[in-house]
Design a protein around this motif. Sequence first.
Motif, PDB file in Angstrom:
ATOM      1  N   SER A   1       0.469  -3.899   0.465  1.00 22.37           N
ATOM      2  CA  SER A   1       0.535  -2.527   0.007  1.00 22.37           C
ATOM      3  C   SER A   1      -0.075  -2.451  -1.393  1.00 22.37           C
ATOM      4  CB  SER A   1       1.988  -2.047  -0.021  1.00 22.37           C
ATOM      5  OG  SER A   1       2.075  -0.732  -0.497  1.00 22.37           O
ATOM      6  N   GLY A   2      -1.345  -2.080  -1.466  1.00 23.71           N
ATOM      7  CA  GLY A   2      -2.020  -2.027  -2.745  1.00 23.71           C
ATOM      8  C   GLY A   2      -2.583  -3.357  -3.205  1.00 23.71           C
TER       9      GLY A   2
ATOM     10  N   ILE B   1       5.144   0.955  -4.988  1.00 25.40           N
ATOM     11  CA  ILE B   1       5.082   0.874  -6.448  1.00 25.40           C
ATOM     12  C   ILE B   1       6.506   0.924  -6.990  1.00 25.40           C
ATOM     13  CG2 ILE B   1       4.334   2.052  -8.563  1.00 25.40           C
ATOM     14  CD1 ILE B   1       2.052   0.763  -7.146  1.00 25.40           C
ATOM     15  N   GLY B   2       6.744   0.216  -8.083  1.00 30.36           N
ATOM     16  CA  GLY B   2       8.061   0.257  -8.719  1.00 30.36           C
ATOM     17  C   GLY B   2       8.903  -0.943  -8.366  1.00 30.36           C
TER      18      GLY B   2
ATOM     19  N   ASN C   1      -5.498   2.807  -0.492  1.00 35.39           N
ATOM     20  CA  ASN C   1      -5.128   4.134  -0.975  1.00 35.39           C
ATOM     21  C   ASN C   1      -4.485   4.899   0.166  1.00 35.39           C
ATOM     22  OD1 ASN C   1      -5.225   6.450  -2.961  1.00 35.39           O
ATOM     23  ND2 ASN C   1      -6.334   7.325  -1.227  1.00 35.39           N
ATOM     24  N   THR C   2      -3.210   5.233   0.016  1.00 35.23           N
ATOM     25  CA  THR C   2      -2.488   5.975   1.049  1.00 35.23           C
ATOM     26  C   THR C   2      -2.079   7.367   0.567  1.00 35.23           C
ATOM     27  OG1 THR C   2      -0.392   4.952   0.357  1.00 35.23           O
ATOM     28  CG2 THR C   2      -1.626   3.860   2.128  1.00 35.23           C
ATOM     29  N   ALA C   3      -2.576   7.781  -0.610  1.00 39.12           N
ATOM     30  CA  ALA C   3      -2.274   9.113  -1.143  1.00 39.12           C
ATOM     31  C   ALA C   3      -3.317  10.086  -0.609  1.00 39.12           C
ATOM     32  CB  ALA C   3      -2.272   9.081  -2.664  1.00 39.12           C
ATOM     33  N   THR C   4      -2.949  10.860   0.386  1.00 41.77           N
ATOM     34  CA  THR C   4      -3.916  11.760   1.015  1.00 41.77           C
ATOM     35  C   THR C   4      -4.402  12.839   0.051  1.00 41.77           C
ATOM     36  OG1 THR C   4      -2.104  13.126   1.869  1.00 41.77           O
ATOM     37  CG2 THR C   4      -2.938  11.375   3.298  1.00 41.77           C
TER      38      THR C   4
ATOM     39  N   PHE D   1      -7.030  -2.434   3.573  1.00 38.36           N
ATOM     40  CA  PHE D   1      -7.322  -3.857   3.446  1.00 38.36           C
ATOM     41  C   PHE D   1      -7.366  -4.459   4.858  1.00 38.36           C
ATOM     42  CE2 PHE D   1      -4.871  -3.126  -0.583  1.00 38.36           C
ATOM     43  CZ  PHE D   1      -5.933  -3.311  -1.452  1.00 38.36           C
ATOM     44  N   TYR D   2      -8.231  -5.461   5.038  1.00 37.93           N
ATOM     45  CA  TYR D   2      -8.400  -6.048   6.364  1.00 37.93           C
ATOM     46  C   TYR D   2      -8.025  -7.526   6.395  1.00 37.93           C
ATOM     47  CZ  TYR D   2     -10.350  -1.793   8.225  1.00 37.93           C
ATOM     48  OH  TYR D   2     -10.488  -0.491   8.655  1.00 37.93           O
TER      49      TYR D   2
END
Length: 810
Positions: free
Chosen positions: A110-111, A128-129, A784-787, A795-796
């Motif tokens: 994730s990121g 995040i966090g 990036n998952t922020a639409t 990522f692959y």
Amino acid sequence: MKPVSKRALLTASAIAALISTPSFAADEPVAGAALPAQTAGQTAANPGAPAAQDDAGAAEIVVTARRREEALSRVPVAVTAFDSSMLAERSITSIDQLTQATPGLTYGRSGGSANPQIVIRAQSRSNIGDAAQPVLTYFADVPLPYVASVIPTYDLSSVQVLKGPQGTLFGRNSTSGAVLVYPTAPSHELGGYLSASYGNYNAIVVEGALNVPIVQDKVAIRVAGQRNKRDGHTISQVTGQDLNDINDTSFRVSLLIELGDFQNTTVYDNIRWERQGDAAVLTYLYPGTITPRFPGFNTFFDCGTSASCDVDLALARQQAAGVRKNFTAPRVFQNVQLQGLSNTTTLNLGNITLKNILGYRTAYHYSMTDTDGTEMGLTTAENLQDFSQFSEEFQVQGSFLEDRLDTIFGAFYLKSKPSGRTGLIVAPFTPRLPASLVLSYRTQESKALFGQASFNLGGGFKIDAGVRHTWDKTTSCATGYSANNPYVPGTPVASLDQCRNGGTLTVNGAPVTVKGTQAVADSAAWTWNLGVNYQATESIFLYATVRRGYRAGGVNTPVLGGILTPFQTYEPETVVDAEIGMKARWSAGGVRGTFNIDVFRGTYNGSQRGVNGTNNNFDGDGNPNNDPSAGTIIINAGKARVQGFDIDATITPTRGLTFGGFISYNDAKYLDTGTPAVLASRNAFPAKPEDTAFPYAPALTLGGNVSYETSLGPDIGGLTFNADVYRASRTYFSPFKNDKQLSQGAYALVGARLDWTDVGGTPLTLGVFARNLFNEVYAVGGANTATSAGYASLFYNEPRTYGVQAKLKF
């Protein structure tokens, strides 16, 4: 994206019901013998633990899943376990590769690869966090922070994956599981091993261990290490960088002291990554007037003339290039330094045993990620983390009433705090928007008292009861200020002292006054476990348990403004979980096998979920310096229910040949999201339960394996063959179930390995191996998952890898 090949699906269909186990010893006990690679409700043998015999004459492993020696097939917990030989058979070199070998376990990125998502029973942490983890990783009985959770697998004794809420027996509380990693402990015999492998992508892995007795039967030391280097499998066509590479160095030193009933083991471990960085791949542009098309933005991102300044042309270029190339312009990087010290002391006082586990860990992480994989700079993230963690656990274990009553009582303490500068820079749509730096210093403290008792009622019945009370506190100091403009890496990061007491930095050639605001979140909860188990026959074991789990609340950073002000803190999450299971071992006509099943249902209240895309003035106050870190906040997303089952079975039709298989099904759904209107109206989080996905949690995973072992004679050696297959259903990387662009469809993987053991009667093993044999392409996480940014990027996975290996034991 390349579809799943027909060959892989045919292979999956042929052996989807299979999973490996080493062959059972038919005639005699084997100390430290291997256990089935997939055994729901079972765990790996404690190093050196003796093996007993069951009624079928097969080796029965003695385990310590509940901190006591118990028969493997009579432990009322759901666990999948591996010893070192099983990891080697599957060519597993990193803990995250357990995804393809463990039912119901998912590791995602994730990121970035230093920010793993570890998911069991559909529960994940925010991307995040520092939210409490639903699945904790332990190394030598010490809980790890999330940034340190992906560790190499060299010289390990066992890895155990526990499912369901944890906390009444040991460690820190968690709501859905734990991964226990045990290094090989020193012994009182001189010995060790040396291993080297070479594969495609110039992959070189060299590792070894040396065990030295210092004072016979009293003091011993073990030193182990690994160098793992591999070229990247994705190349930036702009900078030429070798992305998704591996450049890791790890070592470990363990000291054992045994003086009668007193035993002390100290382990120091060190892990360093010096990698080029993760490769994000632009995969989709959302329809409509997205941010890159706004007036004033289109000159940089919608020019219509070149892929270097037009998102549509950039996407078409990326689709033509495939996922093994991208167009990242900034030179990205990923540096990680992890260190740990664990000390375990045990004193046997007859029917009472005292145990103390002390741990200290440090984690340093500095990376830069281009989340769009283009030269346009749609969103670049620069992340600096530097913190330390101290933990202390004390246990009193007892056995009374002629061993009918077993008890454990304990106390646990953990404190995580900053040990250096920590900040996150997000540079969105450079140079149209200014980059900002968010300071986010958190100190977390957790205290707990716990205990559990098991009573033998006779007639094969036992009851278990455990309880825990936990107190958690999170203190944060946070603020934000402008980063280098135009953005380049290296904006000065204010210290914790400057955040708390104020200070001045020079940014963009001008003085910047920095003083953060502090916030505190306290939470506490009772958790418990009630269970009953029944040894119906010598070979059939039944159990049922009900548990309550909890993970702490916390603080969103920095100090939020505008419409986000009510979300400064979030509440704890709790779960009530019920599980029933059966374990059976059978033998008929010389054929042996096992069958294990557990069925579970958990109800989560105050479910903690990350909400992305809350930066870029989402709060409406016009101040970019108080936008949430990386545009993410954590909220309590109502009520969720997760139910399902795990099944695994093995069959050994003849000595040396074993077939096996597993299936894990997780039916996860929200009963009520409780999404605040301000978030639902802006499409930041789904408003309806039926539209809400559980990130990184495929509903169905299947695995299968066939293994064969034979001797060619004492002067020649033996052959061991292992082939395995894994299949996962669709996996979402965001909470939006209707956004298939941020998901991965079903895929299947196949791996194989062939070893020539004891070559020519020597302790040398030669092997060839392949992972992802049919070169399947699939996404492993969201970049990036922020639409709200208008684009999606992923990522692959690793492509097909293969190589040769030599291992010498001495």
